[in-house]
Design a protein around this motif. Structure first.
Motif, PDB file in Angstrom:
ATOM      1  N   ALA A 106       0.835  -1.208   0.000  1.00 55.12           N
ATOM      2  CA  ALA A 106       0.000   0.000   0.000  1.00 55.12           C
ATOM      3  C   ALA A 106       0.864   1.250   0.000  1.00 55.12           C
ATOM      4  N   VAL A 107       1.963   1.221   0.745  1.00 56.20           N
ATOM      5  CA  VAL A 107       2.889   2.358   0.768  1.00 56.20           C
ATOM      6  C   VAL A 107       3.534   2.539  -0.606  1.00 56.20           C
ATOM      7  N   ALA A 108       3.931   1.446  -1.240  1.00 58.95           N
ATOM      8  CA  ALA A 108       4.526   1.531  -2.587  1.00 58.95           C
ATOM      9  C   ALA A 108       3.537   2.118  -3.580  1.00 58.95           C
ATOM     10  N   ALA A 109       2.276   1.736  -3.472  1.00 58.53           N
ATOM     11  CA  ALA A 109       1.251   2.301  -4.350  1.00 58.53           C
ATOM     12  C   ALA A 109       1.099   3.799  -4.095  1.00 58.53           C
ATOM     13  N   GLY A 110       1.197   4.203  -2.841  1.00 56.15           N
ATOM     14  CA  GLY A 110       1.146   5.625  -2.501  1.00 56.15           C
ATOM     15  C   GLY A 110       2.301   6.401  -3.105  1.00 56.15           C
ATOM     16  N   ARG A 111       3.476   5.817  -3.078  1.00 56.14           N
ATOM     17  CA  ARG A 111       4.648   6.462  -3.714  1.00 56.14           C
ATOM     18  C   ARG A 111       4.394   6.675  -5.204  1.00 56.14           C
ATOM     19  N   GLN A 112       3.827   5.659  -5.858  1.00 56.84           N
ATOM     20  CA  GLN A 112       3.528   5.767  -7.285  1.00 56.84           C
ATOM     21  C   GLN A 112       2.466   6.827  -7.557  1.00 56.84           C
ATOM     22  N   ARG A 113       1.483   6.925  -6.676  1.00 63.59           N
ATOM     23  CA  ARG A 113       0.457   7.958  -6.834  1.00 63.59           C
ATOM     24  C   ARG A 113       1.076   9.346  -6.798  1.00 63.59           C
ATOM     25  N   LEU A 114       2.078   9.530  -5.954  1.00 59.05           N
ATOM     26  CA  LEU A 114       2.723  10.846  -5.852  1.00 59.05           C
ATOM     27  C   LEU A 114       3.374  11.255  -7.173  1.00 59.05           C
ATOM     28  N   VAL A 115       3.893  10.301  -7.908  1.00 53.57           N
ATOM     29  CA  VAL A 115       4.471  10.607  -9.224  1.00 53.57           C
ATOM     30  C   VAL A 115       3.392  11.209 -10.128  1.00 53.57           C
ATOM     31  N   ALA A 116       2.220  10.584 -10.137  1.00 55.43           N
ATOM     32  CA  ALA A 116       1.109  11.087 -10.956  1.00 55.43           C
ATOM     33  C   ALA A 116       0.599  12.424 -10.430  1.00 55.43           C
ATOM     34  N   ILE A 117       0.574  12.581  -9.123  1.00 53.52           N
ATOM     35  CA  ILE A 117       0.116  13.841  -8.534  1.00 53.52           C
ATOM     36  C   ILE A 117       1.040  14.988  -8.937  1.00 53.52           C
ATOM     37  N   ILE A 118       2.338  14.744  -8.919  1.00 53.63           N
ATOM     38  CA  ILE A 118       3.291  15.782  -9.340  1.00 53.63           C
ATOM     39  C   ILE A 118       3.018  16.181 -10.783  1.00 53.63           C
ATOM     40  N   GLU A 119       2.824  15.208 -11.654  1.00 48.71           N
ATOM     41  CA  GLU A 119       2.578  15.512 -13.068  1.00 48.71           C
ATOM     42  C   GLU A 119       1.311  16.346 -13.247  1.00 48.71           C
ATOM     43  N   GLN A 120       0.254  15.985 -12.533  1.00 43.62           N
ATOM     44  CA  GLN A 120      -0.990  16.744 -12.641  1.00 43.62           C
ATOM     45  C   GLN A 120      -0.820  18.148 -12.064  1.00 43.62           C
ATOM     46  N   TYR A 121      -0.112  18.246 -10.957  1.00 46.69           N
ATOM     47  CA  TYR A 121       0.142  19.549 -10.323  1.00 46.69           C
ATOM     48  C   TYR A 121       0.901  20.466 -11.283  1.00 46.69           C
ATOM     49  N   VAL A 122       1.934  19.935 -11.903  1.00 49.66           N
ATOM     50  CA  VAL A 122       2.732  20.725 -12.849  1.00 49.66           C
ATOM     51  C   VAL A 122       1.881  21.111 -14.062  1.00 49.66           C
ATOM     52  N   ALA A 123       1.045  20.210 -14.522  1.00 52.09           N
ATOM     53  CA  ALA A 123       0.152  20.529 -15.643  1.00 52.09           C
ATOM     54  C   ALA A 123      -0.803  21.663 -15.272  1.00 52.09           C
ATOM     55  N   ASP A 124      -1.221  21.691 -14.011  1.00 49.73           N
ATOM     56  CA  ASP A 124      -2.170  22.716 -13.553  1.00 49.73           C
ATOM     57  C   ASP A 124      -1.512  24.071 -13.299  1.00 49.73           C
ATOM     58  N   VAL A 125      -0.312  24.055 -12.693  1.00 43.65           N
ATOM     59  CA  VAL A 125       0.284  25.330 -12.257  1.00 43.65           C
ATOM     60  C   VAL A 125       1.487  25.769 -13.083  1.00 43.65           C
ATOM     61  N   GLY A 126       2.024  24.884 -13.899  1.00 47.41           N
ATOM     62  CA  GLY A 126       3.125  25.265 -14.769  1.00 47.41           C
ATOM     63  C   GLY A 126       4.429  24.556 -14.452  1.00 47.41           C
ATOM     64  N   GLU A 127       5.207  24.377 -15.500  1.00 48.29           N
ATOM     65  CA  GLU A 127       6.479  23.655 -15.421  1.00 48.29           C
ATOM     66  C   GLU A 127       7.457  24.292 -14.434  1.00 48.29           C
ATOM     67  N   ASP A 128       7.362  25.594 -14.255  1.00 47.03           N
ATOM     68  CA  ASP A 128       8.294  26.272 -13.350  1.00 47.03           C
ATOM     69  C   ASP A 128       8.084  25.866 -11.884  1.00 47.03           C
ATOM     70  N   HIS A 129       7.032  25.103 -11.573  1.00 42.22           N
ATOM     71  CA  HIS A 129       6.776  24.623 -10.205  1.00 42.22           C
ATOM     72  C   HIS A 129       7.208  23.174 -10.005  1.00 42.22           C
ATOM     73  N   ARG A 130       7.771  22.541 -11.049  1.00 45.62           N
ATOM     74  CA  ARG A 130       8.153  21.129 -10.957  1.00 45.62           C
ATOM     75  C   ARG A 130       9.178  20.865  -9.849  1.00 45.62           C
ATOM     76  N   ALA A 131      10.197  21.680  -9.768  1.00 47.49           N
ATOM     77  CA  ALA A 131      11.251  21.444  -8.767  1.00 47.49           C
ATOM     78  C   ALA A 131      10.683  21.508  -7.347  1.00 47.49           C
ATOM     79  N   ALA A 132       9.848  22.495  -7.078  1.00 41.24           N
ATOM     80  CA  ALA A 132       9.255  22.620  -5.747  1.00 41.24           C
ATOM     81  C   ALA A 132       8.325  21.448  -5.445  1.00 41.24           C
ATOM     82  N   ALA A 133       7.550  21.013  -6.438  1.00 40.94           N
ATOM     83  CA  ALA A 133       6.646  19.884  -6.252  1.00 40.94           C
ATOM     84  C   ALA A 133       7.425  18.593  -5.996  1.00 40.94           C
ATOM     85  N   THR A 134       8.485  18.408  -6.758  1.00 41.72           N
ATOM     86  CA  THR A 134       9.315  17.218  -6.594  1.00 41.72           C
ATOM     87  C   THR A 134       9.990  17.216  -5.229  1.00 41.72           C
ATOM     88  N   GLU A 135      10.466  18.368  -4.811  1.00 45.48           N
ATOM     89  CA  GLU A 135      11.110  18.493  -3.496  1.00 45.48           C
ATOM     90  C   GLU A 135      10.105  18.218  -2.375  1.00 45.48           C
TER      91      GLU A 135
END
Length: 97
Positions: free
Chosen positions: A39-68
């Motif tokens: 379940a924890v591993a699945a949560g880690r994978q979800r975060l990858v998708a969440i980052i991508e959606q977040y960056v799509a919503d707010v812009g590529e210039d927020h990728r580093a902060a989202a990843t961090e």
């Protein structure tokens, strides 16, 4: 405004992972806890998708902060340890009858 030294989110599903991510983007230390390693591993994978959606919503210039922010989320399968130092515990566990 109330601030918390640390937050623990119980449940690494869709809702719990999103809550953990949003909390982490505001600079609050987060532990995401679930019932087992799978379940924890699945949560880690979800975060990858969440980052991508977040960056799509707010812009590529927020990728580093989202990843961090996502990289700063701790993962656990021991509820007592995960919640021991939390100022706030959020329950996002599915109800199964």
């Amino acid at each position: 405004m109330t601030t918390f030294s640390a937050v623990t989110v119980l449940g690494a599903g869709v809702l719990g992972s999103q809550i953990a991510f949003q909390t982490a983007t505001h600079g609050v230390p987060v532990t995401l806890d679930d019932i087992n390693d799978d379940a924890v591993a699945a949560g880690r994978q979800r975060l990858v998708a969440i980052i991508e959606q977040y960056v799509a919503d707010v812009g590529e210039d927020h990728r580093a902060a989202a990843t961090e922010a996502a990289a700063g989320i701790a993962f656990a399968t021991d509820l007592a340890a995960a919640a021991a130092h939390a100022g706030l515990v959020i329950e996002a566990v599915p109800e199964r009858c």
